[in-house]
Write a protein that holds these residues in place. Structure first.
Motif, PDB file in Angstrom:
ATOM      1  N   ILE A 246     -64.335 -14.861  32.904  1.00 54.36           N
ATOM      2  CA  ILE A 246     -65.196 -15.002  34.078  1.00 54.36           C
ATOM      3  C   ILE A 246     -66.511 -15.660  33.680  1.00 54.36           C
ATOM      4  N   SER A 247     -67.163 -16.269  34.669  1.00 58.34           N
ATOM      5  CA  SER A 247     -68.458 -16.897  34.422  1.00 58.34           C
ATOM      6  C   SER A 247     -69.551 -15.831  34.434  1.00 58.34           C
ATOM      7  N   ILE A 248     -70.742 -16.239  34.049  1.00 57.60           N
ATOM      8  CA  ILE A 248     -71.880 -15.324  34.033  1.00 57.60           C
ATOM      9  C   ILE A 248     -72.183 -14.834  35.450  1.00 57.60           C
ATOM     10  N   LYS A 249     -72.129 -15.730  36.400  1.00 56.71           N
ATOM     11  CA  LYS A 249     -72.402 -15.367  37.801  1.00 56.71           C
ATOM     12  C   LYS A 249     -71.371 -14.356  38.308  1.00 56.71           C
ATOM     13  N   GLN A 250     -70.096 -14.597  38.020  1.00 54.71           N
ATOM     14  CA  GLN A 250     -69.042 -13.678  38.445  1.00 54.71           C
ATOM     15  C   GLN A 250     -69.182 -12.318  37.768  1.00 54.71           C
TER      16      GLN A 250
ATOM     17  N   THR B 268     -79.854 -10.338  32.722  1.00 56.58           N
ATOM     18  CA  THR B 268     -79.467  -9.185  31.909  1.00 56.58           C
ATOM     19  C   THR B 268     -78.247  -9.521  31.056  1.00 56.58           C
ATOM     20  N   ILE B 269     -77.294 -10.221  31.626  1.00 53.21           N
ATOM     21  CA  ILE B 269     -76.104 -10.610  30.859  1.00 53.21           C
ATOM     22  C   ILE B 269     -76.504 -11.536  29.715  1.00 53.21           C
ATOM     23  N   TYR B 270     -77.404 -12.490  29.991  1.00 52.49           N
ATOM     24  CA  TYR B 270     -77.857 -13.384  28.927  1.00 52.49           C
ATOM     25  C   TYR B 270     -78.589 -12.609  27.822  1.00 52.49           C
ATOM     26  N   ARG B 271     -79.344 -11.579  28.183  1.00 52.55           N
ATOM     27  CA  ARG B 271     -80.017 -10.757  27.160  1.00 52.55           C
ATOM     28  C   ARG B 271     -78.988 -10.017  26.295  1.00 52.55           C
ATOM     29  N   ILE B 272     -77.946  -9.498  26.921  1.00 52.94           N
ATOM     30  CA  ILE B 272     -76.890  -8.811  26.170  1.00 52.94           C
ATOM     31  C   ILE B 272     -76.219  -9.785  25.209  1.00 52.94           C
ATOM     32  N   ILE B 273     -75.985 -11.002  25.669  1.00 59.24           N
ATOM     33  CA  ILE B 273     -75.369 -12.027  24.833  1.00 59.24           C
ATOM     34  C   ILE B 273     -76.287 -12.393  23.676  1.00 59.24           C
ATOM     35  N   SER B 274     -77.589 -12.549  23.953  1.00 61.41           N
ATOM     36  CA  SER B 274     -78.524 -12.942  22.887  1.00 61.41           C
ATOM     37  C   SER B 274     -78.669 -11.856  21.827  1.00 61.41           C
ATOM     38  N   ARG B 275     -78.459 -10.586  22.199  1.00 66.47           N
ATOM     39  CA  ARG B 275     -78.494  -9.504  21.214  1.00 66.47           C
ATOM     40  C   ARG B 275     -77.212  -9.459  20.393  1.00 66.47           C
ATOM     41  N   GLY B 276     -76.219 -10.245  20.773  1.00 67.32           N
ATOM     42  CA  GLY B 276     -74.964 -10.297  20.029  1.00 67.32           C
ATOM     43  C   GLY B 276     -73.992  -9.196  20.393  1.00 67.32           C
ATOM     44  N   GLU B 277     -74.176  -8.550  21.534  1.00 66.17           N
ATOM     45  CA  GLU B 277     -73.304  -7.448  21.927  1.00 66.17           C
ATOM     46  C   GLU B 277     -72.079  -7.917  22.716  1.00 66.17           C
TER      47      GLU B 277
ATOM     48  N   ASP C  97     -66.147 -14.855  45.214  1.00 68.74           N
ATOM     49  CA  ASP C  97     -66.240 -14.846  43.757  1.00 68.74           C
ATOM     50  C   ASP C  97     -65.858 -13.490  43.183  1.00 68.74           C
ATOM     51  N   LEU C  98     -66.184 -12.433  43.889  1.00 62.10           N
ATOM     52  CA  LEU C  98     -65.879 -11.092  43.402  1.00 62.10           C
ATOM     53  C   LEU C  98     -64.374 -10.858  43.344  1.00 62.10           C
ATOM     54  N   GLU C  99     -63.647 -11.272  44.371  1.00 62.70           N
ATOM     55  CA  GLU C  99     -62.190 -11.095  44.383  1.00 62.70           C
ATOM     56  C   GLU C  99     -61.532 -11.967  43.324  1.00 62.70           C
ATOM     57  N   ILE C 100     -62.051 -13.162  43.127  1.00 60.97           N
ATOM     58  CA  ILE C 100     -61.498 -14.046  42.100  1.00 60.97           C
ATOM     59  C   ILE C 100     -61.754 -13.457  40.719  1.00 60.97           C
ATOM     60  N   ALA C 101     -62.950 -12.917  40.512  1.00 58.15           N
ATOM     61  CA  ALA C 101     -63.320 -12.363  39.204  1.00 58.15           C
ATOM     62  C   ALA C 101     -62.453 -11.159  38.836  1.00 58.15           C
ATOM     63  N   LYS C 102     -62.006 -10.407  39.814  1.00 62.56           N
ATOM     64  CA  LYS C 102     -61.179  -9.227  39.533  1.00 62.56           C
ATOM     65  C   LYS C 102     -59.805  -9.603  38.990  1.00 62.56           C
TER      66      LYS C 102
ATOM     67  N   ARG D  20     -70.934 -24.776  30.530  1.00 63.90           N
ATOM     68  CA  ARG D  20     -70.444 -23.557  31.178  1.00 63.90           C
ATOM     69  C   ARG D  20     -70.182 -22.465  30.142  1.00 63.90           C
ATOM     70  N   THR D  21     -70.660 -21.257  30.434  1.00 67.84           N
ATOM     71  CA  THR D  21     -70.465 -20.101  29.571  1.00 67.84           C
ATOM     72  C   THR D  21     -69.480 -19.153  30.242  1.00 67.84           C
ATOM     73  N   VAL D  22     -68.447 -18.715  29.511  1.00 74.67           N
ATOM     74  CA  VAL D  22     -67.493 -17.754  30.052  1.00 74.67           C
ATOM     75  C   VAL D  22     -67.405 -16.543  29.128  1.00 74.67           C
ATOM     76  N   ILE D  23     -67.043 -15.428  29.724  1.00 77.87           N
ATOM     77  CA  ILE D  23     -66.941 -14.155  29.008  1.00 77.87           C
ATOM     78  C   ILE D  23     -65.559 -13.593  29.270  1.00 77.87           C
ATOM     79  N   ARG D  24     -64.983 -12.971  28.278  1.00 71.82           N
ATOM     80  CA  ARG D  24     -63.714 -12.277  28.456  1.00 71.82           C
ATOM     81  C   ARG D  24     -63.997 -10.996  29.246  1.00 71.82           C
ATOM     82  N   ARG D  25     -63.269 -10.794  30.338  1.00 72.26           N
ATOM     83  CA  ARG D  25     -63.520  -9.628  31.191  1.00 72.26           C
ATOM     84  C   ARG D  25     -63.269  -8.327  30.445  1.00 72.26           C
ATOM     85  N   SER D  26     -62.311  -8.312  29.546  1.00 70.12           N
ATOM     86  CA  SER D  26     -62.036  -7.100  28.778  1.00 70.12           C
ATOM     87  C   SER D  26     -63.228  -6.746  27.884  1.00 70.12           C
ATOM     88  N   ASP D  27     -63.973  -7.778  27.384  1.00 66.12           N
ATOM     89  CA  ASP D  27     -65.175  -7.503  26.602  1.00 66.12           C
ATOM     90  C   ASP D  27     -66.253  -6.854  27.469  1.00 66.12           C
ATOM     91  N   MET D  28     -66.399  -7.330  28.702  1.00 67.48           N
ATOM     92  CA  MET D  28     -67.376  -6.731  29.624  1.00 67.48           C
ATOM     93  C   MET D  28     -66.979  -5.291  29.953  1.00 67.48           C
TER      94      MET D  28
END
Length: 184
Positions: free
Chosen positions: A70-74, A85-94, A60-65, A103-111
């Motif tokens: 990416i998913s929350i787990k990745q 911790t990621i869910y807390r960051i999301i709930s704060r709106g950051e 998963d780590l190599e795929i995520a790179k 399924r929840t996905v995040i843009r890697r550039s945002d992370m």
């Protein structure tokens, strides 16, 4: 092409001294050269095998790179933080997310942007030269002169951006009577 020069060298493989006829010779014989080549090849194969094993352990780590989303787990694996911790960051709106069903996905550039440390103004200021011991107070001298506790002094120094100079085991602050009276 042969040369008439003779250079004493030490063989890179067997560490014996030999006489070389060129400046680029590394090994004393064809036998040492072949053995060194085989050792390099063996080492590179072992390193490649170890790298493939690491990839197999964390696929998963190599795929995520390589992915843009990416998913929350990745994201947790990639940045070394928990899913909670990621869910807390999301709930704060950051962080912005996208939902595909459950399924929840995040843009890697945002992370990446979230975890970059912004440059503070204090980091951009040029470093000041040390004015010399005669033009400085030690921390103890300031405490005694102005009757202030060490914690309060360090807080004032930090809050007001006063430059400290570490020389040996002592910390010094440039003398400027008006400046300290203003803060204290």
């Amino acid at each position: 092409m042969s040369s008439n020069i003779k250079i004493n060298r030490i063989c890179e493989f067997c560490k014996n001294e030999f006489t070389a006829r060129t400046t680029k010779t590394l090994y004393c014989s064809l036998k040492c050269s072949s053995r060194a080549y085989k050792a390099r090849t063996r080492k590179s194969k072992i390193e490649e095998s170890n790298r493939q094993t690491e990839i197999a352990k964390k696929p998963d780590l190599e795929i995520a790179k390589t992915k843009d989303f990416i998913s929350i787990k990745q994201a947790g694996l990639l940045y070394g933080i928990s899913r909670r911790t990621i869910y807390r960051i999301i709930s704060r709106g950051e962080l912005d997310i996208a939902k595909f069903g459950t399924r929840t996905v995040i843009r890697r550039s945002d992370m990446d942007g979230f975890f970059t440390i912004p440059l503070q103004e204090s980091m951009l200021r040029p470093v000041q030269e040390f004015p010399g011991l005669e033009q400085c107070y030690t921390i103890t001298q300031i405490q005694q002169k102005f009757s202030i506790s060490p914690g309060a002094l360090y807080m004032l120094i930090q809050r007001n951006g006063i430059v400290k100079y570490a020389v040996g085991k002592f910390n010094y602050v440039a003398r400027s009577e008006k400046r300290y009276r203003y803060y204290i």
